[in-house]
Design an enzyme around this catalytic site. Structure first.
Site, PDB file in Angstrom:
ATOM      1  N   ASP A  63       0.904  -1.323  -0.303  1.00  0.00           N
ATOM      2  CA  ASP A  63      -0.426  -0.257  -0.030  1.00  0.00           C
ATOM      3  C   ASP A  63       0.453   0.992  -0.023  1.00  0.00           C
ATOM      4  OD1 ASP A  63      -1.801  -1.442   0.082  1.00  0.00           O
ATOM      5  OD2 ASP A  63      -2.336  -1.352   2.388  1.00  0.00           O
ATOM      6  N   ASP A  68     -12.879  -6.101  -2.719  1.00  0.00           N
ATOM      7  CA  ASP A  68     -12.317  -6.243  -1.077  1.00  0.00           C
ATOM      8  C   ASP A  68     -13.933  -6.845  -0.529  1.00  0.00           C
ATOM      9  OD1 ASP A  68     -10.138  -5.017  -1.626  1.00  0.00           O
ATOM     10  OD2 ASP A  68     -10.608  -2.948  -1.150  1.00  0.00           O
TER      11      ASP A  68
END
Lengths: 202, 242
Positions: free
Chosen positions: B2, B121
């Site tokens: 990330d 997700d």
């Protein structure tokens, strides 16, 4: 000087980066007229066979590559670029290729698979080397990175390496000064870089 | 990885971010240690800083010769082009695909399915799993299994499936949803979220039927060595590149 042919079919930067790391500058070349002046030519490519041939033809690069192949100077096709070296492909209809090597491009036949596998064949897979100077100083089997749904079907005399995905298929070819790799050496870490280094030495 | 404002970060359940280093250095380390692919997810909040990720990828691609995937804030075909042209191999799209599913078809048609990864997700809800947006804050109401089938049909080349319940917990992947989606679609599924041990990663392939496994924290903080992990997987008869 090495040229990477730019015909609007995919990422050339990774191939260029790989050669740069090996200390060899390469030119990105899109003009058919200039091809004859290079020592070596790389035909990369990601995408569909028919589109790729259309792009090559519209810029006369098809003729220029065929002419170059007659000079004895090394020509390397990578992934789709390798498939284009052959006579034809059945990807989205029948398309004529450059015809530099006898053989054709066929889709993975999932009915023949020895286990249930997904197509495209994406990821790292083993390459079993038959021979050829691109693999000089390398072991007989090692992993390279593949992304493809179609593969070459050709006579054994042109086979430089095979791999297994559902069944055995041709993963590298060699005919005189013409070389082809189905996997992406520029994305295959140390082994891929070694192959490109061998190409530089040809 | 990330990436936020040019740095690698890692949180738990998508919140509480910790700094985990410079993306180019971290990517190079993983390349050297034997990672098979690297995925960057740009979680930079401001749109002005979005170009940062393109420059990061450009720098990474000069030194890293394994496949690179980049996701986060990709809305237009031009965004995909900008990334591919600096050496990225695949893009991962999420919100843009949910807002306008045709974006998957368009991306696949222009650049090829092989470079269009759709990130999904998911969170458990009732008897099933819902698809979430914006780092787990917005419930789209979409059923995860139905959405996975649709993205595959529209031409996605891979699914990056993250369980938000498991992400950052190091308690293992959500094997149930991974195996359900992986058995249903005919494209590779990458299991993500929850890797805490070598056994978890083994489970992702065996029980979860995943085609690939993604992990962050355990590698960022050097809790698991990639070479050791690969030897472990090989000893369990899972084919890996050593």
């Amino acid at each position: 000087m090495i040229a990477i042919i730019d015909y609007n079919m995919g990422n050339l930067r990774s191939v260029q980066n790989a050669f740069r790391l090996l200390g060899k500058e390469v030119h990105i070349e899109s003009s058919a007229d200039n091809l004859a002046k290079y020592d070596k030519v790389i035909l990369p490519g990601v995408g569909a066979f028919g589109d790729a041939m259309d792009h090559l033809k519209s810029s006369n690069l098809d003729e220029a590559i065929i002419e170059f192949s007659k000079t004895d100077r090394p020509l390397l096709g990578i992934c789709l670029g390798m498939q284009l070296l052959f006579q034809s492909s059945c990807e989205f209809g029948h398309h004529e290729g450059l015809g530099l090597i006898d053989g054709e491009i066929k889709a993975f036949d999932t009915k023949r698979f020895d286990q249930a596998l997904k197509v495209p064949h994406m990821g790292w897979n083993e390459v079993f080397v038959n021979g050829g100077d691109l693999f000089d100083g390398m072991s007989e089997e090692f992993y390279l990175y593949f992304v493809h749904s179609y593969h070459v079907v050709c006579d054994d005399r042109f086979v430089a390496a095979k791999s297994h995905y559902g069944y055995e298929f041709v993963s590298a070819v060699h005919k005189e000064n013409i070389y082809g790799l189905q996997p992406h050496p520029e994305k295959s870490h140390t082994n891929g870089l070694k192959i490109l280094e061998n190409f530089i030495k040809l | 990885m990330d990436v936020k404002d040019g740095r690698v970060v890692k949180g738990v359940n998508f919140v509480g971010l910790r700094d985990a280093g410079d993306p180019v250095e971290v990517a190079k380390r993983y390349n050297d240690e034997g990672a098979d692919e690297i995925t960057f997810l740009d979680i930079t909040a401001s749109h002005e800083k979005r170009d940062t990720i393109v420059h990061i990828v450009e720098e990474v691609a000069r030194e890293v010769f394994i496949p690179l995937t980049v996701g986060g804030g990709i809305r237009k075909l031009d965004d995909i082009y900008a990334l591919l042209s600096v050496g990225c191999d695949k893009v991962s799209i999420n919100s843009s695909a949910i807002k306008r599913p045709e974006f998957i078809d368009e991306g696949a048609k222009r650049f090829g399915s092989q470079c269009i990864v759709v990130a999904i997700d998911v969170k458990r809800s009732g008897n099933g799993w819902s698809v979430y947006l914006n780092g787990g804050r917005v419930d789209t109401g979409l059923d995860a299994i139905e959405w996975a089938a649709e993205v595959a049909k529209r031409g996605a080349g891979e699914i990056l499936l993250t369980s938000m319940d498991a992400d950052g917990t190091k308690k293992g992947f959500d094997l149930e949803i991974t195996s359900r989606i992986s058995s249903m679609v005919n494209i590779p599924v990458i299991a993500s979220g929850g890797a805490g041990s070598m056994e978890h990663i083994e489970d992702a392939f065996t029980k979860g039927k995943a085609d690939a496994a993604l992990a962050a924290s355990i590698f960022h903080y050097k809790e698991i060595d990639i070479v050791d992990l690969k030897h472990y997987l090989k000893s369990k008869n899972i084919p890996v590149r050593l």
